[in-house]
Design an enzyme around this catalytic site. Structure first.
Site, PDB file in Angstrom:
ATOM      1  N   THR A  12      64.287  73.730  25.443  1.00 53.57           N
ATOM      2  CA  THR A  12      64.141  75.120  25.869  1.00 53.57           C
ATOM      3  C   THR A  12      65.475  75.773  26.184  1.00 53.57           C
ATOM      4  OG1 THR A  12      61.930  74.702  26.755  1.00 53.57           O
ATOM      5  CG2 THR A  12      63.078  76.634  27.596  1.00 53.57           C
ATOM      6  N   SER A  54      61.687  68.908  22.361  1.00 57.30           N
ATOM      7  CA  SER A  54      61.650  67.517  22.828  1.00 57.30           C
ATOM      8  C   SER A  54      60.311  66.839  22.584  1.00 57.30           C
ATOM      9  CB  SER A  54      62.034  67.419  24.308  1.00 57.30           C
ATOM     10  OG  SER A  54      60.993  67.877  25.144  1.00 57.30           O
ATOM     11  N   THR A  85      62.606  69.524  28.402  1.00 58.42           N
ATOM     12  CA  THR A  85      62.068  68.939  29.636  1.00 58.42           C
ATOM     13  C   THR A  85      60.868  68.023  29.410  1.00 58.42           C
ATOM     14  OG1 THR A  85      60.672  70.894  30.008  1.00 58.42           O
ATOM     15  CG2 THR A  85      62.862  70.874  31.035  1.00 58.42           C
TER      16      THR A  85
END
Length: 348
Positions: A12, A54, A85
């Site tokens: 992000t 991710s 994250t």
């Protein structure tokens, strides 16, 4: 002046929305452009390893990150990995197991909001990570929202809030506020960097393993889970992590899962038992339903969270084919799992 290498992997923090939803877009050079000129004691270099969401992180990509650190290990004093994250906790734990002999800080960070979002947390998280990466520490850490978390003890517990991560069954290593690091001194000495003259001969990372065993499954038990799933596991996987109830409970009556688990272990599949509960760990001998499992044939995760168990199991399976050695590798702590005896928190 401390030399720090930023290894960018996406997430992000570098995302942009082109109308199809957020996706990684910005480069490590864009990240470098947001680093404050106040960091005069850091010589910062950036390199892009990958630019992915991710959710697309894989064990082979963990190895790419580890190999990049190993290749540059002697040139830099610390490393910052920018990362999405959602799987950051898995990656942090994986690097802690892969980087044997690590005597420098490796710091993972990211953001809940993109670098260009007006409410972004990216700049502060990146600054905090760079600050920690120049400290006299050794180990893998997540730095997020001012928290410094041991890389084998992190869990993402919130999907959108700034304070997305918690440290599970382990105190925070430190907190960062206004560019000042406040250490938990009892914990921080666990991560103190060794002086060069005290290191073993060679004083560098051990050779990296070249592959991880990916044929594993995480299975969360629930009321009504049919025992036949274990037959499928036996035929298709080398190991399974079972997220049991509470302290280690697995059904023994109408849907007798415990006997299936025993048969699975007898067949040669490595069975790791953990708990669905976030804190305090698994203790299988408290209840009868836990004691019906073959304790000598099963690996117990104790107070490790699943994000750490997954890469540690892959690593142990790659290191050995012998159950006793696999059990020892998983159940034995690495240095960063250990707590000072003065702190009454159960450790692996």
């Amino acid at each position: 002046m401390k030399r720090i290498l930023i290894l960018a992997t996406g997430g992000t923090i570098v995302c942009s929305d082109d109308g199809q939803g957020l996706r990684p877009h910005y480069t490590v050079d864009d990240l470098l452009g947001h680093i404050s000129h106040f960091m005069v004691d850091r010589d910062i270099t950036g390199k892009t390893l990958m630019n992915i969401d991710s959710s697309n992180m894989t064990p082979s990509r963990w190895l790419v990150i580890a190999q990049a650190i190993a290749a540059e290990y002697d040139r830099f004093d610390g490393f910052v990995i920018t990362h999405g994250t959602d799987t950051m906790a898995y990656s942090a734990a994986a690097l802690a197991y892969l980087l044997v002999g690590l005597n420098k800080p490796v710091v993972l960070t990211g953001a809940q909001y993109s670098l260009i979002d007006r409410k972004t947390d990216a700049v502060q998280n990146l600054h905090d990570a760079l600050l920690l990466a120049g400290e006299e520490l050794a180990g893998v850490f997540i730095v997020f929202d001012g928290k410094v978390i041991n890389g084998t003890r992190a869990m993402k517990t919130k999907t959108q809030s700034y304070d997305a991560f918690e440290s599970v069954n382990y105190p925070l290593v430190a907190e960062i506020k206004h560019n000042r690091i406040s250490y938990d001194l009892t914990i921080a000495r666990t991560f103190k960097r060794f002086p060069e003259n005290m290191l073993p001969e060679g004083g560098t990372l051990s050779p990296l393993i070249t592959a991880l065993e990916e044929r594993i499954l995480v299975l969360k038990v629930f009321p009504g889970l049919h025992p036949e799933i274990f037959d499928y596991i036996k035929d298709n996987f080398r190991a399974v992590i079972i997220e049991s109830y509470g302290t280690g409970g697995i059904a023994t009556e109408t849907l007798d899962l415990a006997s299936k688990v025993s048969s699975l272990a007898d067949s040669g599949v490595v069975v790791v038992v953990t708990t669905q509960c976030m804190k305090e760990g698994v203790h299988p001998q408290i209840y009868e339903v836990g004691r019906k499992l073959p304790l000598d044939k099963i690996v117990y995760a104790r107070d490790m969270n699943t994000e750490a168990i997954v890469p540690k199991l892959m690593w142990a399976l790659a290191a050995s084919d012998e159950f006793g050695e696999i059990k020892r590798l998983i159940e034995s702590p690495i240095q960063s799992d250990l707590l000072d005896p003065a702190i009454e928190v159960e450790h692996l």
